[in-house]
Write an enzyme that holds these catalytic residues in place. Sequence first.
Site, PDB file in Angstrom:
ATOM      1  N   CYS A 256      12.939  -4.290  42.015  1.00 38.41           N
ATOM      2  CA  CYS A 256      12.710  -5.035  40.770  1.00 38.41           C
ATOM      3  C   CYS A 256      12.149  -4.081  39.704  1.00 38.41           C
ATOM      4  O   CYS A 256      11.256  -3.274  39.979  1.00 38.41           O
ATOM      5  CB  CYS A 256      11.727  -6.172  41.035  1.00 38.41           C
ATOM      6  SG  CYS A 256      11.426  -7.156  39.560  1.00 38.41           S
TER       7      CYS A 256
ATOM      8  N   CYS B 246       4.626  -5.572  38.778  1.00 34.74           N
ATOM      9  CA  CYS B 246       3.563  -6.456  39.285  1.00 34.74           C
ATOM     10  C   CYS B 246       2.851  -5.775  40.467  1.00 34.74           C
ATOM     11  O   CYS B 246       3.480  -5.521  41.505  1.00 34.74           O
ATOM     12  CB  CYS B 246       4.153  -7.797  39.707  1.00 34.74           C
ATOM     13  SG  CYS B 246       5.302  -8.470  38.485  1.00 34.74           S
TER      14      CYS B 246
ATOM     15  N   CYS C 259       3.188  -6.883  44.189  1.00 32.98           N
ATOM     16  CA  CYS C 259       4.482  -7.283  44.732  1.00 32.98           C
ATOM     17  C   CYS C 259       5.202  -6.201  45.542  1.00 32.98           C
ATOM     18  O   CYS C 259       5.484  -5.104  45.039  1.00 32.98           O
ATOM     19  CB  CYS C 259       5.382  -7.747  43.596  1.00 32.98           C
ATOM     20  SG  CYS C 259       6.935  -8.420  44.230  1.00 32.98           S
TER      21      CYS C 259
ATOM     22  N   CYS D 172      13.882 -23.338  47.771  1.00 34.05           N
ATOM     23  CA  CYS D 172      13.491 -22.506  46.634  1.00 34.05           C
ATOM     24  C   CYS D 172      14.088 -21.109  46.797  1.00 34.05           C
ATOM     25  O   CYS D 172      13.824 -20.422  47.783  1.00 34.05           O
ATOM     26  CB  CYS D 172      11.970 -22.445  46.586  1.00 34.05           C
ATOM     27  SG  CYS D 172      11.374 -21.437  45.236  1.00 34.05           S
TER      28      CYS D 172
ATOM     29  N   CYS E 259      15.074 -25.410  43.706  1.00 32.74           N
ATOM     30  CA  CYS E 259      14.123 -24.669  42.873  1.00 32.74           C
ATOM     31  C   CYS E 259      14.597 -23.227  42.835  1.00 32.74           C
ATOM     32  O   CYS E 259      15.133 -22.716  43.825  1.00 32.74           O
ATOM     33  CB  CYS E 259      12.727 -24.747  43.493  1.00 32.74           C
ATOM     34  SG  CYS E 259      11.505 -23.782  42.580  1.00 32.74           S
TER      35      CYS E 259
ATOM     36  N   CYS F 234       7.334 -25.424  38.035  1.00 37.79           N
ATOM     37  CA  CYS F 234       6.485 -25.019  39.146  1.00 37.79           C
ATOM     38  C   CYS F 234       5.778 -23.758  38.660  1.00 37.79           C
ATOM     39  O   CYS F 234       6.435 -22.742  38.415  1.00 37.79           O
ATOM     40  CB  CYS F 234       7.346 -24.736  40.377  1.00 37.79           C
ATOM     41  SG  CYS F 234       6.437 -23.976  41.735  1.00 37.79           S
TER      42      CYS F 234
ATOM     43  N   ARG G  38       0.176 -26.579  45.692  1.00 35.69           N
ATOM     44  CA  ARG G  38       0.753 -25.984  46.911  1.00 35.69           C
ATOM     45  C   ARG G  38      -0.127 -24.887  47.482  1.00 35.69           C
ATOM     46  O   ARG G  38      -0.481 -23.930  46.781  1.00 35.69           O
ATOM     47  CB  ARG G  38       2.163 -25.441  46.639  1.00 35.69           C
ATOM     48  CG  ARG G  38       2.805 -24.897  47.921  1.00 35.69           C
ATOM     49  CD  ARG G  38       4.266 -24.509  47.752  1.00 35.69           C
ATOM     50  NE  ARG G  38       5.036 -25.592  47.217  1.00 35.69           N
ATOM     51  CZ  ARG G  38       5.790 -25.500  46.128  1.00 35.69           C
ATOM     52  NH1 ARG G  38       5.891 -24.367  45.496  1.00 35.69           N
ATOM     53  NH2 ARG G  38       6.468 -26.546  45.690  1.00 35.69           N
TER      54      ARG G  38
HETATM   55  N1  SAM Z   1      10.890 -12.037  40.119  1.00 36.86           N
HETATM   56  C1  SAM Z   1      10.561 -13.359  39.800  1.00 36.86           C
HETATM   57  C2  SAM Z   1       9.249 -13.480  39.060  1.00 36.86           C
HETATM   58  O1  SAM Z   1       8.331 -12.735  39.320  1.00 36.86           O
HETATM   59  O2  SAM Z   1       9.148 -14.363  38.196  1.00 36.86           O
HETATM   60  C3  SAM Z   1      10.549 -14.289  40.989  1.00 36.86           C
HETATM   61  C4  SAM Z   1      10.050 -13.854  42.338  1.00 36.86           C
HETATM   62  S1  SAM Z   1       8.331 -13.425  42.444  1.00 36.86           S
HETATM   63  C5  SAM Z   1       8.225 -12.663  44.018  1.00 36.86           C
HETATM   64  C6  SAM Z   1       7.510 -14.997  42.559  1.00 36.86           C
HETATM   65  C7  SAM Z   1       6.010 -15.030  42.683  1.00 36.86           C
HETATM   66  O3  SAM Z   1       5.623 -14.629  43.980  1.00 36.86           O
HETATM   67  C8  SAM Z   1       5.197 -14.141  41.777  1.00 36.86           C
HETATM   68  O4  SAM Z   1       5.032 -14.661  40.491  1.00 36.86           O
HETATM   69  C9  SAM Z   1       3.869 -14.097  42.501  1.00 36.86           C
HETATM   70  O5  SAM Z   1       3.017 -15.113  42.000  1.00 36.86           O
HETATM   71  C10 SAM Z   1       4.230 -14.360  43.959  1.00 36.86           C
HETATM   72  N2  SAM Z   1       3.956 -13.189  44.797  1.00 36.86           N
HETATM   73  C11 SAM Z   1       4.660 -12.037  44.841  1.00 36.86           C
HETATM   74  N3  SAM Z   1       4.096 -11.157  45.698  1.00 36.86           N
HETATM   75  C12 SAM Z   1       3.006 -11.764  46.215  1.00 36.86           C
HETATM   76  C13 SAM Z   1       2.003 -11.364  47.136  1.00 36.86           C
HETATM   77  N4  SAM Z   1       2.005 -10.152  47.683  1.00 36.86           N
HETATM   78  N5  SAM Z   1       1.026 -12.237  47.454  1.00 36.86           N
HETATM   79  C14 SAM Z   1       1.017 -13.469  46.883  1.00 36.86           C
HETATM   80  N6  SAM Z   1       1.916 -13.902  45.997  1.00 36.86           N
HETATM   81  C15 SAM Z   1       2.903 -13.053  45.657  1.00 36.86           C
HETATM   82  C1  DTB Z   2       5.051 -18.719  44.661  1.00 36.66           C
HETATM   83  O1  DTB Z   2       4.111 -19.048  43.912  1.00 36.66           O
HETATM   84  N1  DTB Z   2       4.909 -18.116  45.816  1.00 36.66           N
HETATM   85  C2  DTB Z   2       6.190 -17.838  46.429  1.00 36.66           C
HETATM   86  C3  DTB Z   2       7.170 -18.513  45.454  1.00 36.66           C
HETATM   87  N2  DTB Z   2       6.327 -18.943  44.391  1.00 36.66           N
HETATM   88  C4  DTB Z   2       8.370 -17.847  45.005  1.00 36.66           C
HETATM   89  C5  DTB Z   2       6.410 -16.412  46.713  1.00 36.66           C
HETATM   90  C6  DTB Z   2       5.336 -15.790  47.554  1.00 36.66           C
HETATM   91  C7  DTB Z   2       5.754 -14.400  47.825  1.00 36.66           C
HETATM   92  C8  DTB Z   2       4.832 -13.691  48.766  1.00 36.66           C
HETATM   93  C9  DTB Z   2       5.250 -12.303  49.002  1.00 36.66           C
HETATM   94  C10 DTB Z   2       6.601 -12.149  49.630  1.00 36.66           C
HETATM   95  O2  DTB Z   2       6.896 -12.822  50.638  1.00 36.66           O
HETATM   96  O3  DTB Z   2       7.373 -11.312  49.159  1.00 36.66           O
HETATM   97 FE1  SF4 Z   3       9.686  -8.397  40.304  1.00 37.88          FE
HETATM   98 FE2  SF4 Z   3       7.951  -8.973  42.199  1.00 37.88          FE
HETATM   99 FE3  SF4 Z   3       7.176  -9.004  39.671  1.00 37.88          FE
HETATM  100 FE4  SF4 Z   3       8.870 -10.917  40.573  1.00 37.88          FE
HETATM  101  S1  SF4 Z   3       6.767 -10.590  41.195  1.00 37.88           S
HETATM  102  S2  SF4 Z   3       9.008  -9.746  38.658  1.00 37.88           S
HETATM  103  S3  SF4 Z   3      10.010  -9.713  42.086  1.00 37.88           S
HETATM  104  S4  SF4 Z   3       7.887  -7.211  40.808  1.00 37.88           S
END
Ligand code: SAM
Ligand code: DTB
Ligand code: SF4
Length: 347
Positions: free
Chosen positions: A56, A60, A63, A100, A131, A191, A263
């Site tokens: 990506c 973040c 992530c 989702c 979703c 959401c 949630r």
């Molecule tokens: N890329 C898109 C975005 O960020 O809008 C969608 C997927 S992203 C992985 C969705 C959400 O997952 C993020 O906004 C974040 O709140 C959550 N998330 C990602 N990595 C995480 C982690 N290591 N622990 C907890 N929540 C996480």
């Molecule tokens: C949200 O708030 N949590 C979910 C979903 N929306 C998309 C994602 C959690 C991701 C946790 C890290 C992972 O599994 O990559």
């Molecule tokens: Fe990309 Fe992860 Fe950020 Fe979503 S949360 S925009 S997948 S880096």
Amino acid sequence: MEYGIVRHDWKHAEVKALFEMPFNDLLFYAASVHRKNFKQNEVQISTLLSIKTGACPEDCKYCPQSGHYKTDLERERLMEVEKVVNQAKLAKEKGATRFCMGAAWSDPKDRDMPYIEKMVKEVSALGLETCMTLGKLDNEKAHALRNAGLDYYNHNLDTSPEYYEQIITTRTYADRLNTIDHVRDAGMKVCSGGIVGMGEQAADRYGLLMQLANLPKQPESVPINMLVKVAGTPLEDVEDLDHFEFIRTIAVARIMMPESYVRLSAGRTAMNEQMQSMCFFAGANSIFYGDKLLTTENPEADADMNLLKKLGMKPETREDYSDEAYEASLNSAIADKATSELFYEAK
Ligand code: SAM
Ligand code: DTB
Ligand code: SF4
């Protein structure tokens, strides 16, 4: 003070006062709000699927899918529609009511839209709520998704506006609020939630909940994630958040957003059953269900069903409006109301 009503004018001092209530008083208050608005022993269950994984462009810091950090993740291109539909069928068989689909994109591109729209149509046709979480959305793409039949769009604010820049530099807080506006304008349900345990201050947790609750319309679904620390991400060694503080965050979210599903999201593998059950008591009424979140572990589906059974709770089902089912749900709503009224008189 009247409670259990939706307000959009929450102030910092009020939120702080909630967080600082004696723990049992806060839980009692949150549980009362929960019972006023929901069947307290039902949990909505959603299953997640990563439809495009890793690489990506956003940065973040939490992530594992960001291309800016070196994690063990294997990147995968956009999944074929048929494979997505097969996964959705399995999720439905296991009891999920919402599916989702998440993509590691900054935003979906024009070329992706026909595939995405087809996924939405086919998953909806299975009788599941749909979703998606695909990153930023402009007005046009939000409408296209709505026209395809998408029910919910997930887009998290993640943290307070003040802490945000410590966590993400490639996209602004205003970008996120704009995407949420577009989702609303297109007529989809929102959401939106955040992550705690990222080294933020208590004031940032208040700030996140204030932003969500003070939106013109509160999100229908509010995921509260506890950071999953992934090796290779900048937050891998951040200090753990105290579990009571996490439960308090759930409780305050429930009080401030009384009609939203709250949630209990990422991070459950680090929580024991007793902690999760306190979160349910504090008003959490939705979980991610299935052995995987997007790329990290989630509790085994069977373990979750066992936990719900032990607690006398059950998964919420999608309402079936046949005459018989309608009458049964009406009777149970009347019975629930009678119990909750008794509960109030007891206070
Ligand atoms: N890329 C898109 C975005 O960020 O809008 C969608 C997927 S992203 C992985 C969705 C959400 O997952 C993020 O906004 C974040 O709140 C959550 N998330 C990602 N990595 C995480 C982690 N290591 N622990 C907890 N929540 C996480
Ligand atoms: C949200 O708030 N949590 C979910 C979903 N929306 C998309 C994602 C959690 C991701 C946790 C890290 C992972 O599994 O990559
Ligand atoms: Fe990309 Fe992860 Fe950020 Fe979503 S949360 S925009 S997948 S880096």
